[in-house]
Design a protein around this motif. Structure first.
Motif, short mmCIF file in Angstrom:
data_model
loop_
_atom_site.label_atom_id
_atom_site.label_comp_id
_atom_site.label_asym_id
_atom_site.label_seq_id
_atom_site.Cartn_x
_atom_site.Cartn_y
_atom_site.Cartn_z
N THR A 108 36.64 -40.23 -5.45
CA THR A 108 35.25 -39.94 -5.11
C THR A 108 35.17 -38.69 -4.25
OG1 THR A 108 35.39 -41.40 -3.17
CG2 THR A 108 34.58 -42.38 -5.21
N GLU A 109 33.97 -38.24 -4.03
CA GLU A 109 33.72 -37.03 -3.26
C GLU A 109 34.41 -37.11 -1.90
OE1 GLU A 109 29.65 -34.77 -1.95
OE2 GLU A 109 29.66 -35.84 -3.87
N GLY A 110 35.10 -36.05 -1.54
CA GLY A 110 35.79 -35.99 -0.25
C GLY A 110 37.25 -36.40 -0.30
N ASP A 111 37.68 -37.10 -1.37
CA ASP A 111 39.10 -37.43 -1.52
C ASP A 111 39.91 -36.14 -1.65
OD1 ASP A 111 38.76 -40.15 -1.39
OD2 ASP A 111 38.69 -40.46 -3.55
N LEU A 112 41.17 -36.21 -1.25
CA LEU A 112 42.03 -35.03 -1.28
C LEU A 112 42.96 -35.06 -2.49
CD1 LEU A 112 43.19 -32.45 0.03
CD2 LEU A 112 44.68 -33.92 1.42
N ALA A 113 42.97 -33.95 -3.25
CA ALA A 113 43.90 -33.77 -4.37
C ALA A 113 44.74 -32.52 -4.10
CB ALA A 113 43.13 -33.62 -5.68
N ILE A 114 46.04 -32.63 -4.35
CA ILE A 114 46.98 -31.54 -4.09
C ILE A 114 47.76 -31.26 -5.37
CG2 ILE A 114 49.01 -30.83 -2.76
CD1 ILE A 114 47.98 -32.63 -0.48
N ASP A 115 47.89 -29.98 -5.70
CA ASP A 115 48.66 -29.60 -6.88
C ASP A 115 49.85 -28.75 -6.44
OD1 ASP A 115 49.39 -29.31 -9.55
OD2 ASP A 115 48.08 -27.57 -9.87
N ILE A 116 51.05 -29.16 -6.82
CA ILE A 116 52.28 -28.44 -6.49
C ILE A 116 52.61 -27.51 -7.66
CG2 ILE A 116 54.71 -28.66 -5.87
CD1 ILE A 116 54.09 -31.51 -4.93
#
Length: 419
Positions: A108-116
């Motif tokens: 949902t909005e505000g969650d953190l996603a990280i791409d390596i």
């Protein structure tokens, strides 16, 4: 055991997943320069560094791998020329990865996603556009393009120390992705431990890697190059994640790069596992992915395709006809150098005008990379699509722009299209 996952530079004599030292050779492709070490004109009279390119298989966990680790700074240097965001098919696929994760894991909005290994931020853009916080990690100058496009990106190699710093500043992530780089990492144990640091409990690590079964099915030996240390089966990936605090909960076969495997590893042991996991393990078994005989057949197909492509080019040159390359993906370096296609047989490779590779030359055979406008002006007799795994949209685009040349697909077997 996990110490085996952090490789030293140079020769590797054990399986990069399970540590088995009794590996079986599949094929020796010779010595090659790193595929993306493209050359400026001033470099053409200087010696090139080359490294062995040999494929082996592990009969224990079914991983395939090369047996030499090139220093990562030689492979992923600041001016690394690859961009994911200029290939429409790849953009669609990468954005689809983000959309799938959002829906499947209820982000949902505000969650953190990280791409390596986030490149120009294409994958993360799908998270950002739906209101999530995003962080890219990219060691090359392509990070500047991502930052300019509004994707916050750290220009560094990923480490456990960097993971801890990110958590301290931004909190835990709900999703971490690694698209088309998870097979590239020499310090794989360190990467997975870093992902453990980044993720909240129950968070998901989604990796996409070129899939070993697709490589064998479509004779993709051109995808064997030094960036790709490992060629995963699902069986080997489960074995890998079992060494850490993860459960392989789901899997998909996807189209990316001519056939990839997307694996969902949830943080925590004994998580629910999809039926798709057991179904694909059974498919691997039935295909013969765990058998030496299947790899013997693969080697024979590679050698036959080399002979056929070289014969086409030599026969055309004998008749006074011109054969050129179209598109210059990293994999083209393996194919052209293994097949010994020098400038007498393939005088240039045409690239789209937005490519960062224009004006450079391919390592090894030193084929010049030129603007595709030359292709349409000259109308050579044959145009070999080197990104053959995306051949349909490429061929349609070339025809729409007026190309009259005969289009050649070099793999899975040499094919001259009828259209």
């Amino acid at each position: 055991m996990t110490a085996k996952h952090d490789l030293k530079i140079g020769y590797v004599g054990h399986c990069q997943v399970c540590g088995n030292e009794n590996l079986e050779p599949v094929i020796d492709l010779g010595y090659h320069a790193p595929c993306d070490s493209l050359l400026w004109p001033a470099d053409l009279n200087r010696p090139e560094e080359t490294y062995p390119l040999r494929l082996l298989r592990c009969p224990e966990c079914s991983l395939a791998q090369i047996d030499f680790v090139v220093p990562p700074e030689k492979l992923f240097f600041p001016d690394y020329p690859y961009r994911s965001g200029i290939t429409p098919t790849l953009v669609r696929n990468l954005r689809g990865t983000g959309d799938t994760i959002i829906e499947r894991f209820g982000m949902t909005e505000g969650d953190l996603a990280i791409d390596i290994g986030s490149n120009d931020g294409t994958l993360l853009s799908s998270f950002r556009d739906r209101g999530m916080r995003v962080i890219g990690i990219e060691p090359t100058k392509i990070a500047e393009i991502a930052n300019g496009a509004g994707i916050p990106t750290i220009q560094e190699f990923f480490t456990e120390e960097l993971a801890a710093k990110i958590v301290g500043e931004h909190g835990k992530a709900k999703a971490v992705t690694a698209a088309n780089m998870f097979a590239h990492v020499a310090k794989l144990g360190s990467l997975i431990r870093g992902v453990e640091i980044l993720l909240e409990d129950g968070g998901v690590f989604v990796s996409e890697s070129h899939y070993l079964m697709d490589i064998l099915e479509t004779v993709q030996y051109d995808s064997i190059y030094h960036e790709h240390l490992k060629y995963y089966s699902l069986k080997s990936l489960i074995r890998l994640f079992d060494s850490y605090d993860f459960t392989v909960s789901d899997v998909e076969r996807i189209e990316n790069y001519g056939g990839s495997i997307r694996v969902y590893a949830v943080k925590g042991k004994d998580r629910p596992v999809s039926r798709r996991v057991t179904d694909l393990l059974q498919a691997e078994q039935e295909f013969g992915l765990y058998d030496s005989q299947r790899f013997d057949e693969f080697r024979n197909q590679i050698q036959q395709s080399k002979h056929d492509l070289l014969s086409l080019a030599v026969d055309a040159a004998t008749r006074g006809q011109k054969v050129v390359g179209v598109g210059c993906p990293g994999r083209s370096s393996t194919l052209i150098n293994y097949c010994a296609l020098d400038k007498d047989l393939l005088p240039y490779i045409a690239e789209q005008s937005t490519s960062l590779k224009l004006g450079l030359a391919l390592p090894g055979k030193h084929l010049p990379i030129v603007d595709e406008e030359i292709l349409f002006r000259e109308q050579p007799d044959y145009a070999v699509i080197l990104s053959w795994h995306y051949w349909r949209p490429i061929a349609e685009k070339l025809r729409a722009k007026g190309l009259k040349s005969k289009i050649v697909l070099p793999l899975p077997k040499v094919t001259v299209l009828d259209d």
